[in-house]
Design a protein around this motif. Structure first.
Motif, PDB file in Angstrom:
ATOM      1  N   TYR A   1       1.125   7.593   3.209  1.00 39.64           N
ATOM      2  CA  TYR A   1       0.237   8.624   3.690  1.00 39.64           C
ATOM      3  C   TYR A   1       0.885   9.771   2.712  1.00 39.64           C
ATOM      4  O   TYR A   1      -0.076  10.325   1.819  1.00 39.64           O
ATOM      5  CB  TYR A   1       0.453   9.133   5.023  1.00 39.64           C
ATOM      6  CG  TYR A   1      -0.235  10.618   5.132  1.00 39.64           C
ATOM      7  CD1 TYR A   1      -1.682  10.772   5.187  1.00 39.64           C
ATOM      8  CD2 TYR A   1       0.424  11.718   5.200  1.00 39.64           C
ATOM      9  CE1 TYR A   1      -2.398  12.102   5.200  1.00 39.64           C
ATOM     10  CE2 TYR A   1      -0.028  13.057   5.343  1.00 39.64           C
ATOM     11  CZ  TYR A   1      -1.258  13.246   5.406  1.00 39.64           C
ATOM     12  OH  TYR A   1      -2.186  14.326   5.509  1.00 39.64           O
TER      13      TYR A   1
ATOM     14  N   ARG B   1      -3.073   0.923   6.289  1.00 36.40           N
ATOM     15  CA  ARG B   1      -3.202   2.293   5.920  1.00 36.40           C
ATOM     16  C   ARG B   1      -3.800   2.980   7.126  1.00 36.40           C
ATOM     17  O   ARG B   1      -4.056   4.055   7.257  1.00 36.40           O
ATOM     18  CB  ARG B   1      -4.323   2.663   4.868  1.00 36.40           C
ATOM     19  CG  ARG B   1      -3.786   2.320   3.288  1.00 36.40           C
ATOM     20  CD  ARG B   1      -4.684   2.185   2.318  1.00 36.40           C
ATOM     21  NE  ARG B   1      -4.075   2.076   1.008  1.00 36.40           N
ATOM     22  CZ  ARG B   1      -4.757   1.850   0.027  1.00 36.40           C
ATOM     23  NH1 ARG B   1      -6.184   1.637  -0.012  1.00 36.40           N
ATOM     24  NH2 ARG B   1      -4.327   1.572  -1.288  1.00 36.40           N
TER      25      ARG B   1
ATOM     26  N   THR C   1       0.227   4.513  10.259  1.00 36.27           N
ATOM     27  CA  THR C   1       0.771   5.833   9.765  1.00 36.27           C
ATOM     28  C   THR C   1       1.402   6.719  10.738  1.00 36.27           C
ATOM     29  O   THR C   1       2.480   7.442  10.236  1.00 36.27           O
ATOM     30  CB  THR C   1      -0.276   6.612   9.075  1.00 36.27           C
ATOM     31  OG1 THR C   1      -0.941   5.817   7.930  1.00 36.27           O
ATOM     32  CG2 THR C   1       0.072   7.866   8.521  1.00 36.27           C
TER      33      THR C   1
ATOM     34  N   CYS D   1       2.703   3.832  -5.327  1.00 37.76           N
ATOM     35  CA  CYS D   1       3.274   2.921  -4.241  1.00 37.76           C
ATOM     36  C   CYS D   1       4.785   2.624  -5.046  1.00 37.76           C
ATOM     37  O   CYS D   1       4.727   2.233  -6.095  1.00 37.76           O
ATOM     38  CB  CYS D   1       2.704   1.787  -4.168  1.00 37.76           C
ATOM     39  SG  CYS D   1       3.389   0.940  -2.544  1.00 37.76           S
TER      40      CYS D   1
ATOM     41  N   VAL E   1       0.839  -1.403   0.020  1.00 37.75           N
ATOM     42  CA  VAL E   1      -0.127   0.186  -0.095  1.00 37.75           C
ATOM     43  C   VAL E   1       0.889   1.304   0.048  1.00 37.75           C
ATOM     44  O   VAL E   1       2.036   1.200   0.591  1.00 37.75           O
ATOM     45  CB  VAL E   1      -1.017   0.110   1.405  1.00 37.75           C
ATOM     46  CG1 VAL E   1      -1.733  -0.973   1.323  1.00 37.75           C
ATOM     47  CG2 VAL E   1      -0.148   0.264   2.502  1.00 37.75           C
TER      48      VAL E   1
ATOM     49  N   ARG F   1      -0.289   8.772  -0.911  1.00 35.04           N
ATOM     50  CA  ARG F   1      -1.770   9.153  -0.992  1.00 35.04           C
ATOM     51  C   ARG F   1      -2.037  10.802  -1.260  1.00 35.04           C
ATOM     52  O   ARG F   1      -2.784  10.999  -2.079  1.00 35.04           O
ATOM     53  CB  ARG F   1      -2.374   8.511  -0.021  1.00 35.04           C
ATOM     54  CG  ARG F   1      -2.433   6.859   0.154  1.00 35.04           C
ATOM     55  CD  ARG F   1      -3.308   6.488   0.702  1.00 35.04           C
ATOM     56  NE  ARG F   1      -3.591   6.829   2.161  1.00 35.04           N
ATOM     57  CZ  ARG F   1      -3.058   6.509   3.183  1.00 35.04           C
ATOM     58  NH1 ARG F   1      -1.986   5.365   3.250  1.00 35.04           N
ATOM     59  NH2 ARG F   1      -3.182   6.876   4.229  1.00 35.04           N
TER      60      ARG F   1
ATOM     61  N   THR G   1      -5.527  -4.457   4.173  1.00 31.85           N
ATOM     62  CA  THR G   1      -5.034  -3.134   3.496  1.00 31.85           C
ATOM     63  C   THR G   1      -5.662  -2.022   4.490  1.00 31.85           C
ATOM     64  O   THR G   1      -4.665  -1.101   4.736  1.00 31.85           O
ATOM     65  CB  THR G   1      -6.033  -2.960   2.194  1.00 31.85           C
ATOM     66  OG1 THR G   1      -5.518  -4.142   1.218  1.00 31.85           O
ATOM     67  CG2 THR G   1      -5.638  -1.616   1.608  1.00 31.85           C
TER      68      THR G   1
END
Length: 263
Positions: A16, A240, A245, A25, A13, A19, A236
């Motif tokens: 942060y 995340r 994080t 990734c 994944v 994203r 997942t």
């Protein structure tokens, strides 16, 4: 999904920051099998390099191909120095293909690489960079035991410096292991984005596996059959999650295997 001996599942994944910024990734994983041999590989592309996401994907795909070819041809090799030689030979083949493919722009594809080879009689491990491998083997007072395989020495004065496949002296920093233990029934590979969650560190000694995290990761793969879509999505979501994080905002990869048939 797995081999005759192992049930295998992986996930990567984006972290942060990736994203938030709409970036891909830069981690990748791959696994393959040939008869009783399985090869697992994870890679972490260098965040500062423009094509490192392509580099990590190329690295694991080439590693899966080169390592399984050699291991399947030498499945009867006895644990020991011959396994170390096999691992180093496969690494040199991976490096050659990687550099030939990327050409003069190779540095733009910089990535780490961690590989595990599983055979009925031994486990081989090779790593360049800061990935890590945890084994599940044995019990003590009824509790599962987890073991962190040795990691390569730091490449420089600072612990956050690492080595990539494209580093001029990468061969100098390659680390190999050969483990012969029929009690191994779980293998976990990860990039450094999960180091804070999966490993416990203290000033007094080397890191050790965080048993609660690693036990949960392995246990969710112990049930027979393929991993369900909902279980994949749950993992997942965990990777995340705000909790993980807060520990590390980098990309995260888990590649895990649990034994389903005794050799």
């Amino acid at each position: 999904m797995g081999t005759a001996l192992w049930r295998i599942h992986g996930i990567s994944v984006e972290g942060y920051r990736h994203r938030r910024d709409g970036l891909p990734c830069q981690d990748a994983y791959a696994h393959t099998e040939a008869g009783p041999v399985a090869v697992l590989a994870v890679a972490d592309g260098a965040g500062s390099r423009p094509r490192s996401d392509e580099g990590s994907r190329l690295a694991v795909d080439v590693a899966a191909e080169q390592f399984v070819r050699r291991a399947a041809a030498a499945v009867d090799t006895q644990p020991g120095e011959a396994v170390h030689d096999l691992l180093v030979d496969a690494f040199h083949a991976v490096t050659k293909v990687f550099l030939d493919t990327t050409g003069p722009a190779a540095a733009d594809f910089a990535t780490t690489l961690t590989v595990v080879v599983l055979t009925p009689d031994w486990l081989g491990h090779l790593s360049v960079g800061d990935g890590f491998v945890v084994l599940r083997a044995g019990t003590e007072d009824g509790e599962r035991q987890f073991h962190l395989l040795p990691q390569p020495d730091p490449a420089g004065e600072y612990s956050n410096e690492t080595v990539f496949l494209t580093s001029p002296d990468a061969s100098r920093w390659v680390h190999t292991d050969c483990v012969s233990d029929p009690g191994i029934d779980g293998v976990l590979l990860s990039t450094d984005g999960l180091a804070q969650a999966a490993l416990s560190r203290s000033a007094a000694g080397p890191p050790i596996p965080n048993s609660s995290f690693t036990d949960a990761v392995f246990r969710s793969l112990d049930a027979p059959g393929p991993v369900s879509e909902s279980a994949h999505e749950s993992l997942t979501a965990l990777l995340r999650s705000d909790r993980l994080t807060a520990l590390n905002a980098d990309d995260k990869t888990l590649l895990r295997a649990v034994r389903k048939v005794r050799p």
